[in-house]
Design a protein around this motif. Sequence first.
Motif, PDB file in Angstrom:
ATOM      1  N   GLY A   1       0.776  -1.229   0.000  1.00 30.56           N
ATOM      2  CA  GLY A   1       0.000   0.000   0.000  1.00 30.56           C
ATOM      3  C   GLY A   1       0.802   1.270   0.000  1.00 30.56           C
ATOM      4  O   GLY A   1       0.233   2.365   0.005  1.00 30.56           O
ATOM      5  N   GLY A   2       2.125   1.193   0.010  1.00 32.27           N
ATOM      6  CA  GLY A   2       2.942   2.397  -0.039  1.00 32.27           C
ATOM      7  C   GLY A   2       2.939   3.156   1.274  1.00 32.27           C
ATOM      8  O   GLY A   2       2.560   2.646   2.338  1.00 32.27           O
ATOM      9  N   ASP A   3       3.376   4.423   1.200  1.00 34.16           N
ATOM     10  CA  ASP A   3       3.488   5.249   2.404  1.00 34.16           C
ATOM     11  C   ASP A   3       2.152   5.415   3.120  1.00 34.16           C
ATOM     12  O   ASP A   3       2.085   5.474   4.357  1.00 34.16           O
ATOM     13  N   ASP A   4       1.071   5.482   2.351  1.00 32.91           N
ATOM     14  CA  ASP A   4      -0.250   5.689   2.938  1.00 32.91           C
ATOM     15  C   ASP A   4      -0.640   4.527   3.853  1.00 32.91           C
ATOM     16  O   ASP A   4      -1.376   4.708   4.834  1.00 32.91           O
ATOM     17  N   ALA A   5      -0.147   3.325   3.526  1.00 32.48           N
ATOM     18  CA  ALA A   5      -0.539   2.147   4.297  1.00 32.48           C
ATOM     19  C   ALA A   5      -0.016   2.189   5.729  1.00 32.48           C
ATOM     20  O   ALA A   5      -0.623   1.608   6.633  1.00 32.48           O
ATOM     21  N   ARG A   6       1.089   2.853   5.950  1.00 29.37           N
ATOM     22  CA  ARG A   6       1.625   2.923   7.314  1.00 29.37           C
ATOM     23  C   ARG A   6       0.667   3.655   8.248  1.00 29.37           C
ATOM     24  O   ARG A   6       0.547   3.336   9.424  1.00 29.37           O
ATOM     25  N   GLY A   7       0.004   4.689   7.712  1.00 28.96           N
ATOM     26  CA  GLY A   7      -0.976   5.400   8.516  1.00 28.96           C
ATOM     27  C   GLY A   7      -2.285   4.648   8.650  1.00 28.96           C
ATOM     28  O   GLY A   7      -2.949   4.716   9.687  1.00 28.96           O
ATOM     29  N   ARG A   8      -2.652   3.918   7.603  1.00 29.43           N
ATOM     30  CA  ARG A   8      -3.911   3.161   7.633  1.00 29.43           C
ATOM     31  C   ARG A   8      -3.822   1.942   8.554  1.00 29.43           C
ATOM     32  O   ARG A   8      -4.812   1.552   9.176  1.00 29.43           O
ATOM     33  N   PHE A   9      -2.646   1.327   8.607  1.00 33.79           N
ATOM     34  CA  PHE A   9      -2.497   0.075   9.345  1.00 33.79           C
ATOM     35  C   PHE A   9      -1.366   0.169  10.365  1.00 33.79           C
ATOM     36  O   PHE A   9      -0.362  -0.538  10.272  1.00 33.79           O
ATOM     37  N   PRO A  10      -1.515   1.035  11.364  1.00 35.99           N
ATOM     38  CA  PRO A  10      -0.462   1.146  12.386  1.00 35.99           C
ATOM     39  C   PRO A  10      -0.371  -0.138  13.209  1.00 35.99           C
ATOM     40  O   PRO A  10      -1.391  -0.779  13.514  1.00 35.99           O
ATOM     41  N   GLU A  11       0.841  -0.513  13.567  1.00 37.41           N
ATOM     42  CA  GLU A  11       1.048  -1.773  14.295  1.00 37.41           C
ATOM     43  C   GLU A  11       0.537  -1.712  15.734  1.00 37.41           C
ATOM     44  O   GLU A  11       0.300  -2.753  16.348  1.00 37.41           O
ATOM     45  N   ASP A  12       0.374  -0.504  16.266  1.00 41.76           N
ATOM     46  CA  ASP A  12      -0.031  -0.369  17.670  1.00 41.76           C
ATOM     47  C   ASP A  12      -1.461   0.123  17.839  1.00 41.76           C
ATOM     48  O   ASP A  12      -1.835   0.583  18.911  1.00 41.76           O
ATOM     49  N   ASP A  13      -2.288   0.028  16.788  1.00 43.47           N
ATOM     50  CA  ASP A  13      -3.656   0.544  16.876  1.00 43.47           C
ATOM     51  C   ASP A  13      -4.603  -0.383  16.112  1.00 43.47           C
ATOM     52  O   ASP A  13      -4.959  -0.123  14.970  1.00 43.47           O
ATOM     53  N   PRO A  14      -5.043  -1.483  16.727  1.00 47.99           N
ATOM     54  CA  PRO A  14      -5.930  -2.434  16.035  1.00 47.99           C
ATOM     55  C   PRO A  14      -7.280  -1.822  15.639  1.00 47.99           C
ATOM     56  O   PRO A  14      -7.883  -2.243  14.653  1.00 47.99           O
ATOM     57  N   GLY A  15      -7.740  -0.828  16.388  1.00 44.67           N
ATOM     58  CA  GLY A  15      -9.001  -0.180  16.035  1.00 44.67           C
ATOM     59  C   GLY A  15      -8.914   0.532  14.698  1.00 44.67           C
ATOM     60  O   GLY A  15      -9.825   0.444  13.854  1.00 44.67           O
ATOM     61  N   THR A  16      -7.818   1.260  14.483  1.00 45.42           N
ATOM     62  CA  THR A  16      -7.617   1.941  13.209  1.00 45.42           C
ATOM     63  C   THR A  16      -7.462   0.937  12.077  1.00 45.42           C
ATOM     64  O   THR A  16      -7.972   1.153  10.964  1.00 45.42           O
TER      65      THR A  16
END
Length: 277
Positions: free
Chosen positions: A195-210
């Motif tokens: 998903g590129g750079d955008d995916a890091r914000g969409r799928f943070p490793e420390d935020d399962p809700g997001t």
Amino acid sequence: MNTPRNLGGFALALALLAAGAAQAQSGSGYFRYGDARLALKHAIAVAEDPSDPADEPRTLVFLSAQPLDAAAVAAAFDALDAVREQAPAGGYVRVCIAADGSECGLFYSPEGFNSGGYGELALQRDEPAHVAGRWQLAQGEFLGTPYDFDLRFDTAITPAPGDALPAGGGAPGAAYNAWLAALAKGDVAALRRMGGDDARGRFPEDDPGTVKESLKSLRDGEPLQAQIARGRQHGDQAVLWVEGVDRDDIRRRGRVLMRRSQAGWQHVESDLDSVEE
């Protein structure tokens, strides 16, 4: 000292070429909406690829107070977004011309005003590589706000750049379907990678809700698997024309933007609509 005859002829040729280039991308007129009035001095035109293969291509003419980069607009996934980036304060008018030479609406910014079916459009040239004409309305009104316009343009039509991709969309098409498969499975690690750079914000490793919300948001409107009708690649960017059924059994059709990075081809954006079976 007299100018040598051959140099004089060369200078004349350059002057004629310069005049022709200026004529090939000229615009003038105005658009008035209420108390706001935009004086127009420049025009470009780009060939729009329809999202639905059944639709005919259209020509988009953009008139503005300052010069616009036609090549950048033609190469953009969304021509309007590219024009907004170039003319954020000055405003612009977009004229849509259908394949049969009729108007298919106009848009005026910064007021965000859409109109169509009013005034008179007269084309002097309507060719695959060039369009020239005038669209004018002496008096109109929208919800109590008066408006009028006189739009004149004579400009080359810039096509979208790039080369056709092979059947199935080649490597960008395969990457898009791999991204869809990971999305359907909820394979977050693969989605981060694809998903590129955008995916890091969409799928943070420390935020399962997001992560959960991102999966739901991305799945809405995306097909489970896509049939790729055709594609076009320009450098590290590719546009795919896709169709498929989403998780709610709704058929989706439209365009997808892919971009190549060191990690491979990555999904950037989808512009898909629901279609009747």
